[in-house]
Design an enzyme around this catalytic site. Structure first.
Site, short mmCIF file in Angstrom:
data_model
loop_
_atom_site.label_atom_id
_atom_site.label_comp_id
_atom_site.label_asym_id
_atom_site.label_seq_id
_atom_site.Cartn_x
_atom_site.Cartn_y
_atom_site.Cartn_z
N SER A 55 0.81 -1.23 0.00
CA SER A 55 0.00 0.00 0.00
C SER A 55 0.84 1.27 0.00
O SER A 55 0.47 2.26 -0.63
CB SER A 55 -0.95 0.01 1.20
OG SER A 55 -1.83 -1.09 1.14
N HIS A 106 0.89 4.67 4.26
CA HIS A 106 0.20 5.31 3.15
C HIS A 106 0.69 6.74 2.96
O HIS A 106 1.01 7.16 1.84
CB HIS A 106 -1.31 5.33 3.39
CG HIS A 106 -1.93 3.98 3.39
ND1 HIS A 106 -3.28 3.77 3.66
CD2 HIS A 106 -1.42 2.74 3.16
CE1 HIS A 106 -3.55 2.49 3.59
NE2 HIS A 106 -2.44 1.84 3.30
#
Length: 199
Positions: free
Chosen positions: A124, A175
């Site tokens: 991610s 992230h």
């Protein structure tokens, strides 16, 4: 002959190779013993106490389950194919990997500061790096990407971040770290391309 060479330059083989590598690693992780998970997850304890710094890289190739893998690989392949065509195969792969490392480094720093010894894994951070890279391209690149506007990219990023912050068991620092790394590297790459055109 030239037509085949030109076609090879636009084929997103790096995106396909990175996705394939993630899939192969996931299949290997299904073997008895969970060896790859034990040796590759991002773990503050293992990195700080035992110096296993390779986890900062390896963790981005590990996924918890099929859904986790599928969601990341769909974005990697389709968004990656578009970006790879714009900036080239090796710059794309480099920014993807460095963004994943940047995301994991911020995640690791957060774990250390917060005394969080839980492990994390997944691509991610690198995927968010592609979001940041795409934003830099639409903001700073002299070339326009068809049907892609800054507003659409910002909305996509905001929705992705919102989904992470409202969801459970999500490494939001990875992230954010990946997003910022991809944006900075994307900005630098567009500056380099502009200078190259001037010369």
């Amino acid at each position: 002959m030239d037509r085949y060479i030109a076609k090879g330059r636009t084929l997103p083989f790096m995106s396909a190779m990175l996705a394939a590598a993630n899939i192969v690693v996931f299949l290997l992780c299904q073997l008895p013993g969970n060896t790859l998970y034990g040796r590759g997850c991002l773990s503050a304890f293992e990195i700080v106490a035992r110096g296993e710094y390779g986890r900062i890289l390896w963790a981005m190739f590990l996924h918890a389950d099929v859904s986790h893998l599928f969601n990341n690989m769909i974005i990697l392949f389709f968004m990656g194919a578009m970006i790879e065509k714009e900036i080239g195969h090796f710059p794309f792969a480099g920014i993807y990997l460095v963004s994943g490392i940047g995301g994991n480094l911020l995640s690791l720093a957060g774990k250390i500061v917060g005394g969080d010894w839980a492990v994390s894994l997944g691509a991610s951070g690198a995927i968010f790096g592609l979001d940041g890279l795409l934003l830099a391209l639409v903001l700073f690149s002299p070339r326009r990407i068809e049907n892609i506007t800054p507003l659409r990219v910002v909305l996509m990023i905001c929705l992705s971040l919102y989904s992470g912050f409202t969801g459970g068991n999500v490494d939001n620092l990875a992230h954010i770290g990946g997003l910022l790394t991809g944006f900075v590297l994307g900005g630098l790459s567009t500056i380099y391309m502009r200078l190259k055109r001037i010369r």
